[in-house]
Design an enzyme around this catalytic site. Sequence first.
Site, PDB file in Angstrom:
ATOM      1  N   ARG A 183      75.231  38.380  38.912  1.00  0.00           N
ATOM      2  CA  ARG A 183      76.152  37.470  37.995  1.00  0.00           C
ATOM      3  C   ARG A 183      75.042  36.916  36.919  1.00  0.00           C
ATOM      4  NH1 ARG A 183      76.810  36.116  43.613  1.00  0.00           N
ATOM      5  NH2 ARG A 183      79.070  36.308  44.249  1.00  0.00           N
ATOM      6  N   LYS A 207      75.904  32.209  45.199  1.00  0.00           N
ATOM      7  CA  LYS A 207      76.687  30.973  45.549  1.00  0.00           C
ATOM      8  C   LYS A 207      76.514  30.620  46.796  1.00  0.00           C
ATOM      9  CE  LYS A 207      80.622  32.745  42.982  1.00  0.00           C
ATOM     10  NZ  LYS A 207      82.073  33.113  42.983  1.00  0.00           N
ATOM     11  N   HIS A 281      80.355  39.360  33.354  1.00  0.00           N
ATOM     12  CA  HIS A 281      80.760  39.839  34.444  1.00  0.00           C
ATOM     13  C   HIS A 281      81.624  41.209  34.464  1.00  0.00           C
ATOM     14  CE1 HIS A 281      81.273  37.685  38.367  1.00  0.00           C
ATOM     15  NE2 HIS A 281      82.387  38.255  38.551  1.00  0.00           N
ATOM     16  N   ARG A 284      78.966  43.631  35.807  1.00  0.00           N
ATOM     17  CA  ARG A 284      78.901  43.487  37.285  1.00  0.00           C
ATOM     18  C   ARG A 284      79.893  44.219  37.864  1.00  0.00           C
ATOM     19  NH1 ARG A 284      77.493  40.248  41.711  1.00  0.00           N
ATOM     20  NH2 ARG A 284      78.827  39.266  42.901  1.00  0.00           N
ATOM     21  N   HIS A 307      78.572  39.309  47.911  1.00  0.00           N
ATOM     22  CA  HIS A 307      79.755  39.091  48.262  1.00  0.00           C
ATOM     23  C   HIS A 307      79.949  38.212  49.644  1.00  0.00           C
ATOM     24  CE1 HIS A 307      82.021  41.598  44.943  1.00  0.00           C
ATOM     25  NE2 HIS A 307      81.581  40.404  44.593  1.00  0.00           N
ATOM     26  N   TYR A 316      87.104  46.703  44.034  1.00  0.00           N
ATOM     27  CA  TYR A 316      86.383  47.773  43.265  1.00  0.00           C
ATOM     28  C   TYR A 316      86.851  49.256  43.611  1.00  0.00           C
ATOM     29  CZ  TYR A 316      83.739  43.987  41.579  1.00  0.00           C
ATOM     30  OH  TYR A 316      82.938  42.735  41.030  1.00  0.00           O
TER      31      TYR A 316
END
Length: 335
Positions: A183, A207, A281, A284, A307, A316
Site C-alpha cells: 500500500r 493495517k 492502489h 497493488r 490481507h 483478484y
Amino acid sequence: MRFDADIEDFLTYLHANRGLSANTRKAYRADLTACLHLLDLRGVKDLREITTDDLRSWMARETRTHARSSMARKIAAVRGFFAWAYDHDRIPTDPAAMIGTPKVGVTLPTVLTEAQVETMLDGPAPQPGGGERESWSDSPAADAEPDRPAPAHDAATSDDPVAAAVALRDDAMLEMLYATGVRVAELVGADVADVDLSAHTIRVTGKGDRQRVVPFGEPAAQTLAVWLRDGRPVLLERAADGRGRGALFLGVRGGRIDQRIVRDVVHRRSRAAGVPEIAPHALRHTAATHLLDGGADLREVQEMLGHASVGTTQRYTHVSMEQLRARYEQAFPRA
C-alpha cells in the site's frame, strides 16, 4: 456530547484488543459521533434508552446521502459499538443486533497488462505541471512551483541535482509499488533500515500495525540501490532538522515523502506513458493479478499483500478469470 466517553472507551478497546489502525478508528469515531449526536438531538439521554427503531431511523436518514459502501462501514461501526456496550454491561440489550448490513457490489479493480506496466515504468518523462506540487527550495514561495520528475535514464544528464534526485526517487517508488504490491501508506512509512538489498526484501507495517516482510525482484533492487546511493543523499541534505534521516523515500525538502506526492507521481507517469491513468492502489491490484496469472498460490499472495482474510485476495482471481475469458473468446474457434 454526552456519549463521548463511551465512544472513547470503545475506540481504546478496539486499539488494544483488535489492533485497528488509527485511520479506521478515526472513521469509526466520526460515524459513531454522527449517529449518537443525532439521537441526542432527538432526546435520547442514555445509551440504555436507544432502541432498534432509533437506529433504523438513523439508517434511513443516512441512506439518503451516502453510498452503500459508506453505509456498510457506518453500520459496522454502530453494530460493533453496541455489541461492545452490551458485552461490558453498559446496556441491558443490544439494539443493533438485528440491524442488517447492506450488500456492497464487488467492483473489479483496475489492472494494467504486463506490457502497460513495462511502458509505464520505462516510459518518457511526465510533463511538468498539474497535480500535486513539491517545493524546490526552502522558501515558502517555492510551494507554487511544480515537481519536475524525469525518468532515471535522463537523471544523469540533468543540470539540476534536485531534479535528478527526484527522478531517481520516482523510478524507485514506482518499481517498488509494482514489485511488492504494498500500500502507498506502507511504502511511505518504510525506513532505510527496513530494506535488505542483498535478500531483496522490505519490511512494512500494514493495517493494525501488523508487520510483514515482502520480497522484490532484481529490477526494483537495482533502481532502489541507485536511489539510495545517488538520489537520497541529495534530498537528505535539504532537511533543515534531519526529520527525514531514517525515511526510505524523501520529499524535496528532505522530510519523509507525503502520500499525496506518491499518488501524483503515479498519476502523471501513467498519463505520460499513455496507459490508463491509475492510482498507486492499482499497481497493488496489478501486482496481485500478475502473481496469480503466473501461478502463485492464493495464500502466498494473501501473505504478500497483508490481507487479514483470504476472501479479500480472492477478488483478484475474478480479475484473472475475466482476462482469461477475454483471451478465450478472442482465440478459441468455438468460443
